[in-house]
Every structure is written in C-alpha cells, then in structure tokens.
Design an enzyme around this catalytic site. Sequence first.
Site, mmCIF file in Angstrom:
data_model
loop_
_atom_site.group_PDB
_atom_site.id
_atom_site.type_symbol
_atom_site.label_atom_id
_atom_site.label_comp_id
_atom_site.label_asym_id
_atom_site.label_seq_id
_atom_site.Cartn_x
_atom_site.Cartn_y
_atom_site.Cartn_z
ATOM 1 N N ASN A 1 0.838 -1.206 0.000
ATOM 2 C CA ASN A 1 0.000 0.000 0.000
ATOM 3 C C ASN A 1 0.871 1.253 0.000
ATOM 4 O OD1 ASN A 1 -2.449 1.386 0.053
ATOM 5 N ND2 ASN A 1 -2.515 1.454 2.277
ATOM 6 N N ASP B 1 7.282 -9.349 3.336
ATOM 7 C CA ASP B 1 6.075 -9.436 4.153
ATOM 8 C C ASP B 1 6.456 -9.999 5.527
ATOM 9 O OD1 ASP B 1 3.652 -10.173 5.291
ATOM 10 O OD2 ASP B 1 2.845 -11.039 3.434
ATOM 11 N N SER C 1 -5.299 2.322 17.537
ATOM 12 C CA SER C 1 -6.321 3.236 17.007
ATOM 13 C C SER C 1 -7.416 3.479 18.033
ATOM 14 C CB SER C 1 -6.934 2.589 15.759
ATOM 15 O OG SER C 1 -8.122 3.248 15.397
ATOM 16 N N THR D 1 -10.256 3.320 17.416
ATOM 17 C CA THR D 1 -11.318 2.386 17.050
ATOM 18 C C THR D 1 -11.528 1.341 18.165
ATOM 19 O OG1 THR D 1 -12.141 1.022 15.233
ATOM 20 C CG2 THR D 1 -9.833 0.756 15.748
ATOM 21 N N TYR E 1 -10.955 -5.339 11.193
ATOM 22 C CA TYR E 1 -9.796 -4.435 11.293
ATOM 23 C C TYR E 1 -9.648 -3.932 12.732
ATOM 24 C CZ TYR E 1 -7.683 0.133 11.729
ATOM 25 O OH TYR E 1 -6.965 1.190 12.206
ATOM 26 N N LYS F 1 -6.683 -4.596 15.966
ATOM 27 C CA LYS F 1 -5.988 -3.616 16.830
ATOM 28 C C LYS F 1 -6.170 -4.005 18.297
ATOM 29 C CE LYS F 1 -4.227 -0.986 13.720
ATOM 30 N NZ LYS F 1 -2.785 -1.073 13.468
ATOM 31 N N TYR G 1 -4.214 6.255 17.833
ATOM 32 C CA TYR G 1 -4.402 7.443 16.996
ATOM 33 C C TYR G 1 -5.880 7.738 16.841
ATOM 34 C CZ TYR G 1 -0.048 5.370 15.123
ATOM 35 O OH TYR G 1 1.162 4.757 14.949
ATOM 36 N N ARG H 1 -15.134 14.317 14.661
ATOM 37 C CA ARG H 1 -13.901 13.542 14.804
ATOM 38 C C ARG H 1 -12.778 14.429 15.331
ATOM 39 N NH1 ARG H 1 -17.094 10.301 14.036
ATOM 40 N NH2 ARG H 1 -17.120 8.459 12.689
ATOM 41 N N ARG I 1 -23.421 6.491 6.965
ATOM 42 C CA ARG I 1 -22.614 5.335 6.556
ATOM 43 C C ARG I 1 -22.713 4.286 7.657
ATOM 44 N NH1 ARG I 1 -16.168 6.125 5.517
ATOM 45 N NH2 ARG I 1 -16.139 6.341 7.786
ATOM 46 N N GLY J 1 -21.992 1.705 10.384
ATOM 47 C CA GLY J 1 -20.868 1.491 11.296
ATOM 48 C C GLY J 1 -20.234 2.775 11.804
ATOM 49 N N ASP J 2 -20.671 3.940 11.337
ATOM 50 C CA ASP J 2 -20.055 5.191 11.785
ATOM 51 C C ASP J 2 -20.469 5.529 13.215
ATOM 52 O OD1 ASP J 2 -18.262 6.235 10.003
ATOM 53 O OD2 ASP J 2 -19.766 7.295 8.815
HETATM 54 C C1 UD1 Z 1 -12.029 5.249 10.003
HETATM 55 C C2 UD1 Z 1 -12.258 3.867 10.539
HETATM 56 C C3 UD1 Z 1 -11.352 3.653 11.718
HETATM 57 C C4 UD1 Z 1 -9.918 3.893 11.323
HETATM 58 C C5 UD1 Z 1 -9.766 5.292 10.741
HETATM 59 C C6 UD1 Z 1 -8.372 5.494 10.213
HETATM 60 C C7 UD1 Z 1 -14.586 3.350 9.996
HETATM 61 C C8 UD1 Z 1 -15.955 3.085 10.552
HETATM 62 N N1 UD1 Z 1 -13.645 3.667 10.886
HETATM 63 O O1 UD1 Z 1 -12.428 6.161 11.003
HETATM 64 O O2 UD1 Z 1 -11.512 2.337 12.195
HETATM 65 O O3 UD1 Z 1 -9.074 3.742 12.438
HETATM 66 O O4 UD1 Z 1 -10.687 5.448 9.660
HETATM 67 O O5 UD1 Z 1 -8.193 6.830 9.851
HETATM 68 O O6 UD1 Z 1 -14.392 3.296 8.814
HETATM 69 N N2 UD1 Z 1 -17.027 10.825 5.748
HETATM 70 C C9 UD1 Z 1 -17.888 11.412 4.846
HETATM 71 N N3 UD1 Z 1 -17.660 11.223 3.511
HETATM 72 C C10 UD1 Z 1 -16.616 10.470 3.045
HETATM 73 C C11 UD1 Z 1 -15.729 9.874 3.981
HETATM 74 C C12 UD1 Z 1 -15.986 10.055 5.327
HETATM 75 O O7 UD1 Z 1 -18.831 12.089 5.233
HETATM 76 O O8 UD1 Z 1 -16.487 10.319 1.830
HETATM 77 C C13 UD1 Z 1 -17.267 11.030 7.184
HETATM 78 C C14 UD1 Z 1 -17.517 9.736 7.915
HETATM 79 O O9 UD1 Z 1 -18.877 9.402 7.873
HETATM 80 C C15 UD1 Z 1 -17.034 10.097 9.324
HETATM 81 C C16 UD1 Z 1 -15.916 11.119 9.080
HETATM 82 O O10 UD1 Z 1 -16.107 11.597 7.755
HETATM 83 O O11 UD1 Z 1 -18.055 10.707 10.036
HETATM 84 C C17 UD1 Z 1 -14.540 10.514 9.185
HETATM 85 O O12 UD1 Z 1 -14.495 9.360 8.370
HETATM 86 P P1 UD1 Z 1 -13.144 8.556 8.072
HETATM 87 O O13 UD1 Z 1 -12.101 9.486 7.561
HETATM 88 O O14 UD1 Z 1 -13.490 7.373 7.246
HETATM 89 O O15 UD1 Z 1 -12.650 8.113 9.518
HETATM 90 P P2 UD1 Z 1 -13.427 7.307 10.683
HETATM 91 O O16 UD1 Z 1 -14.692 6.739 10.225
HETATM 92 O O17 UD1 Z 1 -13.456 8.189 11.870
#
Ligand code: UD1
Length: 343
Positions: free
Chosen positions: A36, A59, A126, A128, A151, A155, A180, A234, A298, A300-301
């Site tokens: 990646n 790896d 994380s 998470t 995932y 952790k 983090y 966040r 989304r 799981g958010d």
């Molecule tokens: C996500 C992971 C988390 C991981 C972290 C790493 C999930 C549920 N959680 O966190 O386990 O440790 O990334 O950085 O995936 N959003 C939008 N539009 C988008 C993308 C995101 O609105 O196109 C919103 C999401 O709904 C969320 C926020 O932005 O509310 C942050 O999203 P994201 O950057 O994916 O991070 P997490 O969900 O907090």
Amino acid sequence: MTKVLVTGGTGFIGSHTVVELLQKNYEVVIIDDLSNSSESVLDSIEKIAGVKPEFEKFDLCDKNKLQDFFRRHKDIKAVIHFAAKKAVGESVDNPLLYYRNNLFSFVNLLECMLENAIKFIVFSSSCTVYGEPDYLPVDEHAPIKKAASPYGNTKQICEEILEETISANNEKLEGIALRYFNPTGAHESALIGELPIGIPNNLIPFVTQTAIGKRDKLKVFGGDYETEDGSCIRDFIHVVDLAKAHIIALERMINLKIQSPYEVFNLGTGVGYSVLDVVKTFEKVSGVKLNYEIVGRRDGDIMQMYADTNLANHELGWKAERGLEQMLDTAWKWELALKEKNK
Ligand code: UD1
C-alpha cells in the site's frame, strides 16, 4: 547512532515518522512489502531528511525472512510497528486476510524481538478500540468495546498480545501502544503524504481529491446526527504531530522513563470538528469551492469521537501543535504536488 526498525515505514504515518527519526539522527531500517505504498517514498524521505533510510521489501508474515533480517541487523535497538492492513470495509469482506496479515506479522515480530533481545516496541493502535464511547472526551481508561470490524478487532487483539507478551517476559520487553484518532495532513514540504489506492475511504483524501477533480462529489455521510450541524464529529490530528509522538514514546523507553513496561496513550488534539467544519475550513484554506452533498449515514459510523489527551500531554510531554487549518492546507498542497508529479 541508535538503530530503529520501522515496519511499514514507506506508508503514510510511517514515512513521516522515519523523517522525524532521521532528523533526530537515528539510523533507520524499514521493512515494507509495498502493498500500500511506493518505493519512491524513500527518495522523498531522502530529499527532506538528507539521508536515505535502509530498506528491505518483504512481508512480515514470512518468519524465515524476518529471522534472516534480524540475523543481518544485530544492532537494532527498538522497533516502531506500523505495517498492517487498515481498510475497514475490506476487513469486513475478508476477515481472514486481516487476521492473517495483522496478527501473524505481529506475532512473528515479537518472537524475533525476543529471540534477538530487542526490548522496545511502539505499536500503532487506534481509537477504534473504544467503539462508540460512553463518555467524551474518551480517555485511556474507557472500556474496550466489541470491535465494529475485523480491522478494529486486530488492533484490540494486537494490544492484548503485546500486553500479555510483555507481562510474560519480565525485563525483556517493553511497549507503548499509541491510539491514533484521525490522522491527516502531510509534510509541509509536500514531498510525502497520504497515497490512497483507489477510491479513498477516509474523509480528507476524499475532500482533496474532489477539489482537484479526481472525484465528482463528496458525500457527507449523515446530516441528522445529534450534533450541532448534524454531521459526525472527529478528532483530526496532523501526521507530523503524530510522528513526533513516536519518537517521544521511543525515547521514554530507551531513557528508562517508562512507568510500567506496557503503556497506552491517546494521540489526538482533544478538539472535535464536524465533517461540515472540515468542508468549510477546507474551502477557506484552499480557496476552492467543494462540490458536496449530504446523504444518508454510513453503516458502522460513530456519531462523535474525540480524545482526552491529558495522559499524553502530561506523561509524554507531547501536545499536538497543528490545527485543522494546517492539516487541510498541507493535505491540499500534497494533492497539488501529486497532480504536478503525475502530469
Ligand atoms: C475510520 C475507521 C477507523 C480507522 C480510521 C483510520 C470506519 C468506521 N472507521 O475512522 O476504524 O481507524 O478510519 O483513519 O471506517 N465521511 C464522509 N464522507 C466520506 C468519507 C468520510 O462524510 O467520503 C465522514 C464519515 O462518515 C465520518 C468522518 O467523515 O463521520 C470521518 O471518516 P473517516 O475518515 O473514514 O474516519 P473514521 O470513520 O473516523
């Protein structure tokens, strides 16, 4: 010179941490399978830090290769372990890939460290692990909830593996797990940054890719949460602040300042910003109008998540210095630099 192994050192957080280590005169050797990331990151690191880190591509799940590596690098003093898969959706679709990759590699690494009397490890964890927290800001004593994805579970399990292995190997192993919050931004040189493969899952790469025209429109997932503006909240943290915390954690162990052989710290700013705050702040710092639409939630958010950073502030003596504007400004400059490079 103290030699540090950085696994996943060509990745997003890894590369920024390698830069900080080199700038503090550590000798760095990277292991990365480049699944990646790209080898060209090594040249960018050299441009910033003036030194090219040693690099081996393999790896960590390959125990024979790892054992051979440690036979050839007898002088490693400490390990910073980033290498792991981290796409939530992919982990739901293919849990075994995540369990095999993230757990086997970590077990191999710890076994090799013990075999080679390498005592110190910083582990990349994380927020998470907290799931949907019962209280905010969330501190390190908050209960670990059932993980929402394989995932997230890796952790949690890796933290347990580390804690139990340390407790079973008195005086031989010490570790710090860093939880983090939402890492973002890029190095101010715009030479290294986040390089999502395919369509980004995370918010800020999606924002910058939309602004540059790679994506048509940002979907804001959910406008009906019980937050001030209805979008999720966040704790975004600048990757350079995050990188610096790793060196502090490492030195805490090397300089015998660790209070207990296994410690855990939250790394965030302690300030929560909403998704719509991010959109507005991005428009302000970049001068670009963002095409976005508020859509359904989304799966799981979590509604809101931000860190209690007291422990890291007081115990590590570390504090995030860069705010949201600087995160978005550097992320944007990185996106512009990528466009220039790919012309
Ligand atoms: C996500 C992971 C988390 C991981 C972290 C790493 C999930 C549920 N959680 O966190 O386990 O440790 O990334 O950085 O995936 N959003 C939008 N539009 C988008 C993308 C995101 O609105 O196109 C919103 C999401 O709904 C969320 C926020 O932005 O509310 C942050 O999203 P994201 O950057 O994916 O991070 P997490 O969900 O907090």
